[in-house]
Design a protein around this motif. Structure first.
Motif, short mmCIF file in Angstrom:
data_model
loop_
_atom_site.label_atom_id
_atom_site.label_comp_id
_atom_site.label_asym_id
_atom_site.label_seq_id
_atom_site.Cartn_x
_atom_site.Cartn_y
_atom_site.Cartn_z
N GLY A 95 0.81 -1.21 0.00
CA GLY A 95 0.00 0.00 0.00
C GLY A 95 0.83 1.25 0.00
N ASP A 174 -1.64 2.42 -6.57
CA ASP A 174 -1.53 1.24 -7.44
C ASP A 174 -1.03 0.04 -6.64
OD1 ASP A 174 1.21 1.47 -7.15
OD2 ASP A 174 1.55 2.30 -9.14
N GLU A 175 -0.91 -1.09 -7.33
CA GLU A 175 -0.55 -2.32 -6.62
C GLU A 175 0.88 -2.33 -6.12
OE1 GLU A 175 -0.93 -3.54 -11.06
OE2 GLU A 175 -1.54 -1.87 -9.77
N PHE A 176 1.69 -1.37 -6.53
CA PHE A 176 3.08 -1.31 -6.10
C PHE A 176 3.29 -0.31 -4.96
CE2 PHE A 176 3.07 -2.38 -10.66
CZ PHE A 176 3.59 -3.66 -10.57
N GLY A 177 2.22 0.34 -4.51
CA GLY A 177 2.33 1.28 -3.43
C GLY A 177 2.53 2.72 -3.87
N ARG A 209 -8.96 -1.31 -17.57
CA ARG A 209 -9.06 -2.39 -16.59
C ARG A 209 -10.33 -2.18 -15.78
NH1 ARG A 209 -3.42 -2.32 -13.45
NH2 ARG A 209 -4.02 -4.44 -12.87
N PHE A 211 -12.21 -3.18 -11.93
CA PHE A 211 -12.09 -3.73 -10.59
C PHE A 211 -13.38 -3.47 -9.82
CE2 PHE A 211 -7.73 -2.75 -11.83
CZ PHE A 211 -7.01 -3.86 -11.41
N GLU A 215 -11.51 -3.11 -4.38
CA GLU A 215 -10.16 -3.48 -4.81
C GLU A 215 -9.28 -2.28 -5.13
OE1 GLU A 215 -10.61 -7.80 -6.99
OE2 GLU A 215 -11.44 -6.05 -8.06
N ILE A 216 -9.85 -1.08 -5.12
CA ILE A 216 -9.05 0.11 -5.42
C ILE A 216 -9.04 1.04 -4.22
CG2 ILE A 216 -9.48 -0.03 -7.90
CD1 ILE A 216 -11.52 2.20 -7.61
N HIS A 217 -8.01 1.88 -4.15
CA HIS A 217 -7.85 2.83 -3.04
C HIS A 217 -7.70 4.21 -3.65
CE1 HIS A 217 -5.65 4.01 0.95
NE2 HIS A 217 -6.55 4.89 0.57
#
Length: 228
Positions: A95, A174-177, A209, A211, A215-217
């Motif tokens: 996160g 994103d998924e990588f923080g 994409r 979601f 699933e999203i922040h």
């Protein structure tokens, strides 16, 4: 009761807030504000608490006991500062580690990831419908939102808006923080048990994409940019 506590109590009553609600907004235990208000010593708030409380109650820090600066102005001038986030410092597994605290009034960012500050004229903030305390800035990376937002543009977001209503451009972790800026469109039907969101790049070379909302922040809604 001294002047600071009288000011706090009056504003809480005007806004229909109780001690517990304000305490939780401050990120403290539920009894924090009541204990503060019932002390038999003059009220003195810690700097971080005073700054956050000024946002919650929409009061100048000077009204909450902020000391005077050497130039005679109150230190609440810093409430006009807009933090610019160092996205590299904010990267972290699991996160966006720059997020320190969230509330209905916006997001507080960890000091170690704030690399500088911006100040915008009051007329510009008014046109955007925000106060400086609600705004954060960071440099955009890549061309996925071109031509709306270019690589290196400084993006300004309203951190109070963390659901995609209405559809529009938002910053999200994103998924990588890190943080990316994308166009969000709710694709599920009104009242659906599961809300689905399409994530769209304005540059057609980047794919869409989809979601669920869980699933999203969302970090905030895009309100403007500075470009050179």
């Amino acid at each position: 009761m001294d002047q600071v506590r009288r000011t706090i109590l009056k504003r809480m009553q005007e806004r229909g807030l109780n001690y517990k609600e304000v305490s939780l907004e401050l990120g403290k235990n539920a009894a924090y504000m009541q204990q503060f208000m019932e002390r038999n010593i003059p009220a003195k708030l810690k700097e971080d608490v005073r700054s956050r409380l000024s946002e919650i109650l929409d009061l100048p820090e000077g009204d909450l006991g902020a000391p005077e600066r050497s130039d005679g102005r109150s230190t609440d001038d810093k409430s006009k500062d807009i933090p610019e986030i160092d996205l590299v410092a904010g990267l972290g597994a699991g996160g966006f580690s720059a997020l320190e605290q969230t509330s209905r009034n916006g997001i507080t960012f960890a000091k170690e990831v704030v690399r500088d500050h911006w100040r915008l004229p009051e007329w510009m903030l008014a046109r955007m419908g925000v106060k400086a305390a609600h705004v954060a800035a960071f440099p955009a990376q890549g061309d996925s939102m071109s031509p709306t937002i270019g690589d290196g543009d400084v993006v300004f977001i309203d951190t109070r808006h963390r659901v995609p209503s209405p559809d529009g451009v938002y910053a999200l972790a994103d998924e990588f923080g890190g943080v990316v800026v994308k166009r969000l469109e709710v694709t599920s039907r009104p009242g659906a048990e599961t809300v689905t969101v399409k994530i769209i790049s304005d540059n057609p070379r980047h794919s869409e994409r989809e979601f669920t909302l869980d699933e999203i922040h969302i970090v905030g809604r895009y309100i403007g940019r500075f470009t050179v």
